[in-house]
Design an enzyme around this catalytic site. Structure first.
Site, mmCIF file in Angstrom:
data_model
loop_
_atom_site.group_PDB
_atom_site.id
_atom_site.type_symbol
_atom_site.label_atom_id
_atom_site.label_comp_id
_atom_site.label_asym_id
_atom_site.label_seq_id
_atom_site.Cartn_x
_atom_site.Cartn_y
_atom_site.Cartn_z
ATOM 1 C CG ASP A 44 -122.927 35.497 -5.088
ATOM 2 O OD1 ASP A 44 -122.253 35.670 -6.133
ATOM 3 O OD2 ASP A 44 -122.604 34.651 -4.226
ATOM 4 C CD GLU A 75 -116.366 40.144 -6.683
ATOM 5 O OE1 GLU A 75 -115.226 39.749 -6.431
ATOM 6 O OE2 GLU A 75 -116.616 41.253 -7.203
ATOM 7 C CD GLU A 76 -117.820 32.113 -6.359
ATOM 8 O OE1 GLU A 76 -116.613 31.927 -6.165
ATOM 9 O OE2 GLU A 76 -118.716 31.531 -5.701
#
Ligand SMILES: *[C@@H]1O[C@H](CO)[C@@H](O)[C@H](O)[C@H]1NC(C)=O
Ligand SMILES: *[C@@H]1O[C@H](CO)[C@@H](O)[C@H](O)[C@H]1NC(C)=O
Ligand SMILES: *[C@@H]1O[C@H](CO)[C@@H](O)[C@H](O)[C@H]1NC(C)=O
Length: 468
Positions: A191, A194-195
């Protein structure tokens, strides 16, 4: 009766005050934010630390955290903001910087990288690949880059540049990104934070937009062979888009994975970055004034009322500091300037659209949103010559200005915008001079002033879900 007169005078006074404070902030922060963006673009930006021409650094911060890299998402959102300023004549001096950007991105697209394609999220600022472990790929980047460059290409075509530059120089960049989106949208992605590795609403939204406008540009420049493929996948994306809706609780679930509530700035950012005033308050494309997007906004904002100390004591229908998502633990989980600006921007976009169409609708889906401003409001259509329309839109504008006031309160005197501010003390936190924070200020301010940009073809779309 007398009580309600008093209440509305009080509301008017609060509105005037919010307007004044927001005016003051916009006046001082606009030029500061523009300069903050330009400072972070190579090769001559004063903080861009040796970045190649056209490369946007995410932030000059080199430790705690080290953001001295270039991200496709951040760079594309930053340049979309600059390209919008250029194409609307606000700043024609940006052209050579925009040309540097398209050249730099063409280079990055063709740099061999660990994702093995244009979905690689981040590169070193000298244009070489970043090869450490990371959340990759991130499939929103190619779509956002295509949207930025398409906006520029359409302006060039309409302003005497001829077709050869667009066809030979810009189209190959756009096509690499759109072919990737066409082929890979239905694969999992990290997403925008960045997780989470799953499907993500923001990514789906911007992919849908990019394929729609890409198909239109391809048609205009005779690249007919790609048109039906892009259009077909755009239809599939629009269908998939609908599936994020959580009808029980009235919000878009940001990610299909991740195990969180799914209340996330992801969804508000999706709405503002796919705003098309010609689409009215269409819910199928989640336009800012659609009932679903307004319901979502309320659920998202309310999720932060109790999690940040600086929000305590603020009335339940007033603006508060908001962050990425309530479960956030990055730097202990704090408000982000760009999230606060995004809420204001969605509300300004909604006001622009209502004023243009001359009415607003309150539906059962958006009723809770509107009740924040008038507890006795009922569903129906309120024409712009009605007193209900005037009082609702004044209150909503004051609510939007309240979000600017929150950021104003936590912006230091020199106007610098970092990534976050502390949830208890309000002190700026994490990366200093975040380029995206500055861009988010400018897009919110532009919406507040009523500015709109060319549409992307959202008008009249219907979801073909379930049909064959
Ligand atoms: C078209 O615009 C590009 C980008 O600024 C420029 O390099 C090129 O010289 C222009 N071509 C014409 C024919 O104006
Ligand atoms: C792919 O598309 C289908 C149909 O819309 C959807 O059910 C599925 O979740 C999608 N998967 C991904 C990873 O996008
Ligand atoms: C992301 O999820 C997909 C689908 O479950 C999986 O194939 C891929 O390996 C995952 N990527 C990472 C880096 O975990």
């Amino acid at each position: 009766m007398r009580f309600s007169v008093l209440v509305s005078w009080a509301a008017l006074a609060v509105g005037a005050c919010a307007r004044f404070l927001a005016d003051v902030y916009v006046a001082s922060e606009s030029s500061r934010a523009k300069a903050g963006m330009i400072d972070n673009i190579g090769p001559s930006g004063s903080k861009s630390s040796g970045a190649k021409p056209g490369i946007v650094i995410a932030s000059p911060s080199t430790s705690n955290p080290n953001y001295l890299y270039t991200w496709t998402r951040d760079s594309s959102l930053v340049f979309k903001t600059l390209i919008d300023q250029f194409t609307t004549g606000e700043d024609y001096s940006l052209r050579s910087l925009i040309d540097d950007f398209t050249t730099a991105e063409a280079g990055l697209q063709q740099t061999s990288n660990p994702s093995g394609g244009v979905g690689e999220p981040k590169f070193n600022i000298d244009g070489t690949a970043f090869t450490d472990a990371w959340g990759r790929p991130q499939r929103d980047g190619p779509a956002l880059r295509a949207t930025a460059i398409i906006t520029y290409a359409i302006w060039l075509l309409a302003n005497g540049n001829g077709t050869s530059y667009v066809l030979n120089t810009l189209w190959p960049i756009i096509e690499r990104d759109l072919n990737y989106v066409e082929s890979n949208w239905n694969q999992s992605t990290f997403d925008l934070w960045e997780e989470v590795n799953s499907s993500s609403f923001f990514t789906t939204a911007v992919q849908h937009r990019a394929l729609r406008e890409g198909a239109a540009l391809a048609t205009a420049i005779g690249q007919i062979s790609v048109v039906s493929g892009y259009a077909t996948q755009a239809d599939n994306l629009l269908c998939f888009f609908q599936s994020y809706w959580n009808s029980d609780s009235g919000y878009m679930t940001a990610n299909t994975g991740g195990g969180r509530s799914g209340k996330d700035a992801n969804t508000v950012l999706a709405s503002i970055h796919t705003f098309d005033v010609k689409a009215g308050c269409d819910a199928v494309t989640f336009q800012p004034c659609s009932d679903k997007a307004l319901s979502n906004l309320k659920v998202y904002v309310d999720a932060f009322r109790s999690v940040y100390g600086i929000n305590h004591g603020i009335s339940a229908s007033a603006a508060v500091a908001v962050g990425r998502y309530p479960e956030d633990i990055y730097y202990n989980g704090n408000p982000w300037y760009l999230a606060v600006f995004a809420v204001a921007e969605q509300l300004y976009d909604a006001l622009i659209t209502w004023n243009k169409q001359g009415s607003l609708d309150v539906t059962s889906t958006s009723l809770a949103f509107f009740k924040q401003f008038d507890s006795s409001i009922t569903t129906g259509t309120y024409r712009s010559d009605s007193s209900t329309y005037s009082s609702l839109t004044s209150a909503i504008r004051a609510f939007a200005d309240g979000f600017l006031e929150i950021n104003a309160k936590y912006t230091p005197p020199n106007g610098a915008l970092s990534e976050q501010f502390d949830k208890s003390s309000g002190t700026p936190l994490s990366a200093a001079d975040l380029t995206w924070s500055y861009a988010s200020a400018l897009t919110a301010f532009a919406a507040r002033s009523g500015k709109t940009y060319a549409g992307w073809g959202a008008a009249g779309l219907t979801s073909t879900c379930g049909r064959s």
